[in-house]
Design a protein around this motif. Sequence first.
Motif, short mmCIF file in Angstrom:
data_model
loop_
_atom_site.label_atom_id
_atom_site.label_comp_id
_atom_site.label_asym_id
_atom_site.label_seq_id
_atom_site.Cartn_x
_atom_site.Cartn_y
_atom_site.Cartn_z
N SER A 246 16.94 76.63 22.42
CA SER A 246 17.79 77.75 22.02
C SER A 246 16.93 78.96 21.71
O SER A 246 15.78 78.84 21.29
CB SER A 246 18.63 77.38 20.79
OG SER A 246 19.42 76.24 21.05
N SER A 259 16.06 75.72 17.17
CA SER A 259 17.04 74.73 17.57
C SER A 259 16.95 74.40 19.06
O SER A 259 16.52 75.23 19.86
CB SER A 259 18.46 75.22 17.26
OG SER A 259 18.61 75.52 15.90
N THR A 260 17.37 73.17 19.38
CA THR A 260 17.49 72.75 20.77
C THR A 260 18.77 71.94 20.92
O THR A 260 19.37 71.50 19.93
CB THR A 260 16.31 71.86 21.21
OG1 THR A 260 16.45 70.58 20.60
CG2 THR A 260 14.98 72.46 20.80
N THR A 261 19.17 71.71 22.17
CA THR A 261 20.18 70.69 22.47
C THR A 261 19.50 69.64 23.33
O THR A 261 18.73 69.98 24.23
CB THR A 261 21.39 71.29 23.21
OG1 THR A 261 20.94 71.91 24.43
CG2 THR A 261 22.10 72.31 22.34
N THR A 263 20.27 65.62 25.12
CA THR A 263 21.17 64.50 25.37
C THR A 263 20.50 63.50 26.31
O THR A 263 19.61 63.86 27.08
CB THR A 263 22.49 64.96 25.99
OG1 THR A 263 22.22 65.65 27.22
CG2 THR A 263 23.25 65.88 25.05
N GLU A 293 19.31 64.04 14.94
CA GLU A 293 20.14 65.23 15.08
C GLU A 293 20.46 65.82 13.72
O GLU A 293 20.51 65.09 12.72
CB GLU A 293 21.43 64.86 15.81
CG GLU A 293 21.20 64.51 17.27
CD GLU A 293 22.38 64.91 18.13
OE1 GLU A 293 22.77 66.10 18.08
OE2 GLU A 293 22.90 64.04 18.83
N PRO A 294 20.70 67.13 13.65
CA PRO A 294 20.62 68.10 14.74
C PRO A 294 19.17 68.35 15.14
O PRO A 294 18.28 68.29 14.29
CB PRO A 294 21.25 69.35 14.15
CG PRO A 294 20.99 69.22 12.68
CD PRO A 294 21.08 67.76 12.37
N TRP A 295 18.93 68.59 16.41
CA TRP A 295 17.57 68.76 16.91
C TRP A 295 17.06 70.15 16.57
O TRP A 295 16.94 71.03 17.43
CB TRP A 295 17.53 68.50 18.42
CG TRP A 295 18.07 67.15 18.80
CD1 TRP A 295 19.22 66.89 19.45
CD2 TRP A 295 17.47 65.88 18.52
NE1 TRP A 295 19.40 65.53 19.62
CE2 TRP A 295 18.34 64.89 19.05
CE3 TRP A 295 16.30 65.47 17.89
CZ2 TRP A 295 18.07 63.52 18.96
CZ3 TRP A 295 16.04 64.12 17.79
CH2 TRP A 295 16.90 63.16 18.32
N SER A 296 16.79 70.36 15.29
CA SER A 296 16.34 71.68 14.82
C SER A 296 15.42 71.51 13.63
O SER A 296 15.41 70.45 12.97
CB SER A 296 17.55 72.55 14.43
OG SER A 296 18.24 71.99 13.34
N SER A 493 26.61 61.85 18.40
CA SER A 493 25.42 61.52 19.16
C SER A 493 25.03 60.06 18.93
O SER A 493 25.43 59.43 17.95
CB SER A 493 24.25 62.44 18.74
OG SER A 493 23.39 61.80 17.86
#
Length: 601
Positions: A246, A259-261, A263, A293-296, A493
Amino acid sequence: MSSFRSPVALALTLLAGLILTSTPQLSSAAYVATTTATAQVTAAADWTPPTVSLISPASTVKETVTVSATAADGETGVRDVVVEYLAPGASTWTAICTDTTAPYSCAWDTKVLGDGPYSLRARATDLAGYETTSAVVGTTVANKLYIELASPGDAVRGSVPLSVSVQNAGSLSHTVRVEYATSGSTSWKTICTNLSSPYACTWNTTTLVAGDYDLRAVLVSGSTSTYSAVVEAVTVDNLAPVVTMSDPGSPLSGMRTFSTTATDTGSGVEQVVIQYAPASTGTYRELCTITAEPWSCKVSTATLADGTYSFRAIATDAAGNAATSLAVGNRVVDNSVSSVSVEVPAQLTGTVTVGATASASAGVASVRFQYATSGGSAWTDLCTDTSSPYSCSWNTTTVADGLYDLRAILTDTAGRTITSAVESGARVDNSPLRGVDVQTANGGATAGRADAGDTITFTYSSQIDTTRVVSGWTGAARSATVRLRDGGVLLRSGKEDALDVLASGSTVNLGAINLKQDYVKSLGTVQFNATMTAGTVVVGGVTRSTVTLRLDSVASGSTRLRTVSAAAAMIWTPSASVTDLQGRACSTAAVTETGTTDREF
């Protein structure tokens, strides 16, 4: 509770009707005292449990072997050490012996047992009655011809090394082969054959459809075949995760969230590493590693030299597949100007400390803290701090329970001001009854995996009406079902598996736990038979209720269990159906596991 000594005799009169006993060793939890109603108490001079460890025997044992443990207690001394084993598939530990003198050891007659993998542990009790359980060690009992296939892991990819061990073959002429089948089927196919010692080969998984597979080894001697135990539900995953970095914004100053997303449809994302590279060198370095998660992550940009940077993320799944995101470039870090960010505790109960990170090229004159009803525009001052570290004590009982926004305003020595980003949606909750902690203890065979013997303990802020947990329940031991579900079943997740409690014909009002890790394979559900008991603990003079669940045998879904290697803090959401002894409902505010972050179970 810390230990203490007094040079004189110490006598305490405690409340009549209370008895002080020890509690099990909970993961990440400090020792507390439990109470039951029926006895007078005198104080013990020994508040510290003993230490104990089991000396690992050979990896394979047969006939009669000596199992030894070391134990010590620097206060009242060790009363006894019990050495126990857990048989394959069993849910109850069996005592080998009890030894009251050092060196502590047992003669273990394995001839009366079936061959297979066993777990061993030692329990030491001191003369004050406090008990400690050692870490579990494993060994294989092999008194007959025995073949064992080593597990390659819960999730695998590419070319996977396989290893087989054979015991007591003697001069028997034989060969070994390794087979696989789609999990739960009986259609076995050969991976490798005609193996001789050291019985090793490679499994090429790249030609297989992603999914779960069972493995076994077969020893062939003439027309006789001897089979190993099946290694169940090994996940084959050769697909890399999908990860996107992000945009953190520009310019960057003060404390910022990166932050990232990420999956993964196979074995699940295991970790994400966010990296940065100065434009001047292009060489990437680690900014932070995230395992849930959250991946931040929040990072102070003051740790980076002012300049232009690129940021990217690398996601790795449980099978070891990795993917790197596209970089977000030309982002400027500039901490030469003023910056301020506010830091809010996760739980807003009673008096809490709100902090801030602040810097200014002209120097920080003050930081003013403010709050407002969430979404509102009427800001109220909490306090103003003129020296680092900048913080403010907030008595949250002076405001109504609900959601609040917080911010900080920096004033530099030139009189200029800058306002931080708003931390929104912080919940103030001062309900009389609330959850205060949730802990697990590993009493099973494998750390990081739900096993028979593991326990889960819920702790409330005061005493509860147990009949509101289960209708008619007195708190005595009763049967229950502990259900673990993959996060994907709940549209979350895979790193957010859930635990809740069921009982035949009755609702169990314990709420639910987000385990914050992947204990159950994709879209799976596992149910354990369990035993539920209620108790009390005394903390700071306040009597609190606890509910403890001990896992027994697996009722269904055993092949869906995973072993977790990364630590995480569980989050418990209590049920409002539970009340205290005055009939007041429990808060549903989420409770984060206290203590050092660890693997559950």
